[in-house]
Design a protein around this motif. Structure first.
Motif, PDB file in Angstrom:
ATOM      1  N   VAL A 210       0.647  -1.281  -0.044  1.00 42.85           N
ATOM      2  CA  VAL A 210      -0.041  -0.028   0.040  1.00 42.85           C
ATOM      3  C   VAL A 210       0.903   1.266  -0.125  1.00 42.85           C
ATOM      4  O   VAL A 210       2.165   1.348   0.445  1.00 42.85           O
ATOM      5  CB  VAL A 210      -0.932  -0.017   1.170  1.00 42.85           C
ATOM      6  N   ASP A 211       0.294   2.502  -0.393  1.00 41.18           N
ATOM      7  CA  ASP A 211       0.918   3.538  -0.176  1.00 41.18           C
ATOM      8  C   ASP A 211       0.837   3.992   1.200  1.00 41.18           C
ATOM      9  O   ASP A 211      -0.134   3.856   1.893  1.00 41.18           O
ATOM     10  CB  ASP A 211       0.359   4.693  -0.925  1.00 41.18           C
ATOM     11  N   LYS A 212       2.105   4.555   1.751  1.00 40.18           N
ATOM     12  CA  LYS A 212       2.157   4.908   3.279  1.00 40.18           C
ATOM     13  C   LYS A 212       1.086   5.868   3.457  1.00 40.18           C
ATOM     14  O   LYS A 212       0.668   5.886   4.953  1.00 40.18           O
ATOM     15  CB  LYS A 212       3.602   5.489   3.339  1.00 40.18           C
ATOM     16  N   LYS A 213       0.860   6.884   2.710  1.00 41.37           N
ATOM     17  CA  LYS A 213      -0.046   7.964   2.897  1.00 41.37           C
ATOM     18  C   LYS A 213      -1.625   7.218   3.363  1.00 41.37           C
ATOM     19  O   LYS A 213      -2.283   8.081   3.886  1.00 41.37           O
ATOM     20  CB  LYS A 213      -0.157   8.669   1.790  1.00 41.37           C
ATOM     21  N   THR A 214      -1.632   6.166   2.799  1.00 38.20           N
ATOM     22  CA  THR A 214      -3.052   5.257   2.993  1.00 38.20           C
ATOM     23  C   THR A 214      -3.105   4.326   4.284  1.00 38.20           C
ATOM     24  O   THR A 214      -4.003   3.678   4.277  1.00 38.20           O
ATOM     25  CB  THR A 214      -3.597   4.552   1.803  1.00 38.20           C
ATOM     26  N   VAL A 215      -2.004   4.176   5.072  1.00 36.55           N
ATOM     27  CA  VAL A 215      -1.959   3.124   6.091  1.00 36.55           C
ATOM     28  C   VAL A 215      -3.201   3.417   6.878  1.00 36.55           C
ATOM     29  O   VAL A 215      -3.866   2.476   7.322  1.00 36.55           O
ATOM     30  CB  VAL A 215      -0.613   3.354   6.626  1.00 36.55           C
ATOM     31  N   GLU A 216      -3.472   4.437   7.427  1.00 36.55           N
ATOM     32  CA  GLU A 216      -4.729   4.954   8.299  1.00 36.55           C
ATOM     33  C   GLU A 216      -5.681   4.509   7.673  1.00 36.55           C
ATOM     34  O   GLU A 216      -6.614   3.702   8.395  1.00 36.55           O
ATOM     35  CB  GLU A 216      -4.742   6.516   8.673  1.00 36.55           C
ATOM     36  N   ARG A 217      -6.122   4.477   6.334  1.00 38.02           N
ATOM     37  CA  ARG A 217      -7.256   4.359   5.783  1.00 38.02           C
ATOM     38  C   ARG A 217      -7.651   2.732   5.623  1.00 38.02           C
ATOM     39  O   ARG A 217      -8.548   2.247   5.935  1.00 38.02           O
ATOM     40  CB  ARG A 217      -7.496   4.703   4.433  1.00 38.02           C
ATOM     41  N   TYR A 218      -6.225   2.340   5.432  1.00 34.21           N
ATOM     42  CA  TYR A 218      -6.285   0.544   5.302  1.00 34.21           C
ATOM     43  C   TYR A 218      -6.556   0.067   6.754  1.00 34.21           C
ATOM     44  O   TYR A 218      -7.254  -0.812   7.180  1.00 34.21           O
ATOM     45  CB  TYR A 218      -4.767   0.216   4.970  1.00 34.21           C
ATOM     46  N   GLN A 219      -5.952   1.005   7.783  1.00 35.75           N
ATOM     47  CA  GLN A 219      -6.442   0.359   9.129  1.00 35.75           C
ATOM     48  C   GLN A 219      -7.977   0.367   9.585  1.00 35.75           C
ATOM     49  O   GLN A 219      -8.441  -0.465  10.099  1.00 35.75           O
ATOM     50  CB  GLN A 219      -5.680   0.817  10.345  1.00 35.75           C
ATOM     51  N   ASN A 220      -8.660   1.430   9.101  1.00 35.44           N
ATOM     52  CA  ASN A 220      -9.978   1.755   9.115  1.00 35.44           C
ATOM     53  C   ASN A 220     -10.833   0.494   8.623  1.00 35.44           C
ATOM     54  O   ASN A 220     -11.745   0.164   8.939  1.00 35.44           O
ATOM     55  CB  ASN A 220     -10.456   2.944   8.850  1.00 35.44           C
ATOM     56  N   LYS A 221     -10.266   0.368   7.227  1.00 36.67           N
ATOM     57  CA  LYS A 221     -10.828  -1.046   6.471  1.00 36.67           C
ATOM     58  C   LYS A 221     -10.778  -2.009   7.301  1.00 36.67           C
ATOM     59  O   LYS A 221     -11.981  -3.149   7.177  1.00 36.67           O
ATOM     60  CB  LYS A 221     -10.326  -0.975   5.371  1.00 36.67           C
ATOM     61  N   TYR A 222      -9.838  -2.378   8.133  1.00 38.51           N
ATOM     62  CA  TYR A 222      -9.624  -3.646   8.694  1.00 38.51           C
ATOM     63  C   TYR A 222     -10.419  -3.626   9.790  1.00 38.51           C
ATOM     64  O   TYR A 222     -11.063  -4.745  10.011  1.00 38.51           O
ATOM     65  CB  TYR A 222      -7.983  -3.810   9.263  1.00 38.51           C
TER      66      TYR A 222
END
Length: 249
Positions: free
Chosen positions: A205-217
């Protein structure tokens, strides 16, 4: 002097290399067994290394192996905070300066392409544990070949179960892909002794989208209540560095 190698990094990420052409100590970071780490300059790249003594090789496969593997990952993670990194496999060594330079020089185009491809990217890792939809039939796993038709029937059943497991694993990986929309992914699946299936899913993933990824999790754990999920990361892109080059000298 032999070198133990941790990763390739961008030389520009380490200002201390601007004035040096020889290996420079990497301050604040110790390597395997407390050894000093160094930045070994190589054109636009830097190889993160530490001195490798003959006795270190024995310790890496002995009682200290697990600790050494953790230290290997710790050094890479420390560099990942400053630079794009291309991790070396645990245990990669070079016999001297010339061997290290030759390896970097012969693979420089490959290294630079990977650095460019992985710049600003990170790896997220999901472990997905689900019930095996096709539990093994008790007592059938040890039947001798002489039982004839019964044995052949068991082989067919085993093959059918394996196909169903693979279909289930593919369906879950597709579901995960649709939820998280990674840039790239690697998925492995294995049957556990507990009778469950474990999917190891690495997402780039793009580092800038890590928080979004965590929310999706968080959302995924609510939607997939029949699965036991575990998330870790962001990590250096271990699963997405393609090593065609020779790394051991």
């Amino acid at each position: 002097m032999a070198w133990y190698a941790y990763c390739i990094a961008e030389r520009s990420a380490f200002p201390e290399l601007a004035r040096h052409r020889r290996p420079t100590p990497l301050t604040g970071t110790t390597g395997l067994f407390g050894n000093q780490t160094f930045l070994f300059p190589a054109a636009d790249l830097a190889v993160v290394v530490s001195e490798h003594q003959p006795e270190d090789a024995a310790r890496m496969v002995g009682a200290d192996a697990q600790l050494a593997a953790r230290d290997h990952c710790r050094v890479i993670s420390s560099c990942f905070a400053k630079s794009t990194v291309l991790p070396f496999r645990f245990g990669t060594t070079f016999e001297d300066d010339d061997a290290l330079r030759r390896s970097v020089r012969s693979n420089q185009r490959h290294f630079l392409a990977n650095v460019e491809r992985l710049r600003g990217k990170a790896e997220m890792h999901i472990k997905l544990l689900v019930d095996d939809i096709c539990p093994e039939t008790k007592g059938m796993g040890h039947q001798p070949a002489t039982v004839g038709q019964q044995y052949l029937s068991h082989l067919r059943e085993s093959a059918s179960r394996q196909r169903e497991r693979q279909s289930r694993a593919r369906a879950l990986s597709v579901q995960m892909h649709r939820m998280f929309l990674p840039l790239a992914e690697e998925v492995t699946c294995k049957r556990m002794d507990s009778g469950k299936m474990l999917l190891d899913i690495a997402h780039l993933v793009d580092k800038k989208t890590v928080e979004r990824y965590q929310n999706k999790y968080s959302t995924a754990t609510q939607q997939m209540k029949d699965c036991n999920m575990q998330l870790s990361g962001p990590w250096p892109p271990y699963h997405f560095v393609h090593r065609d080059q020779r790394t051991n000298a």
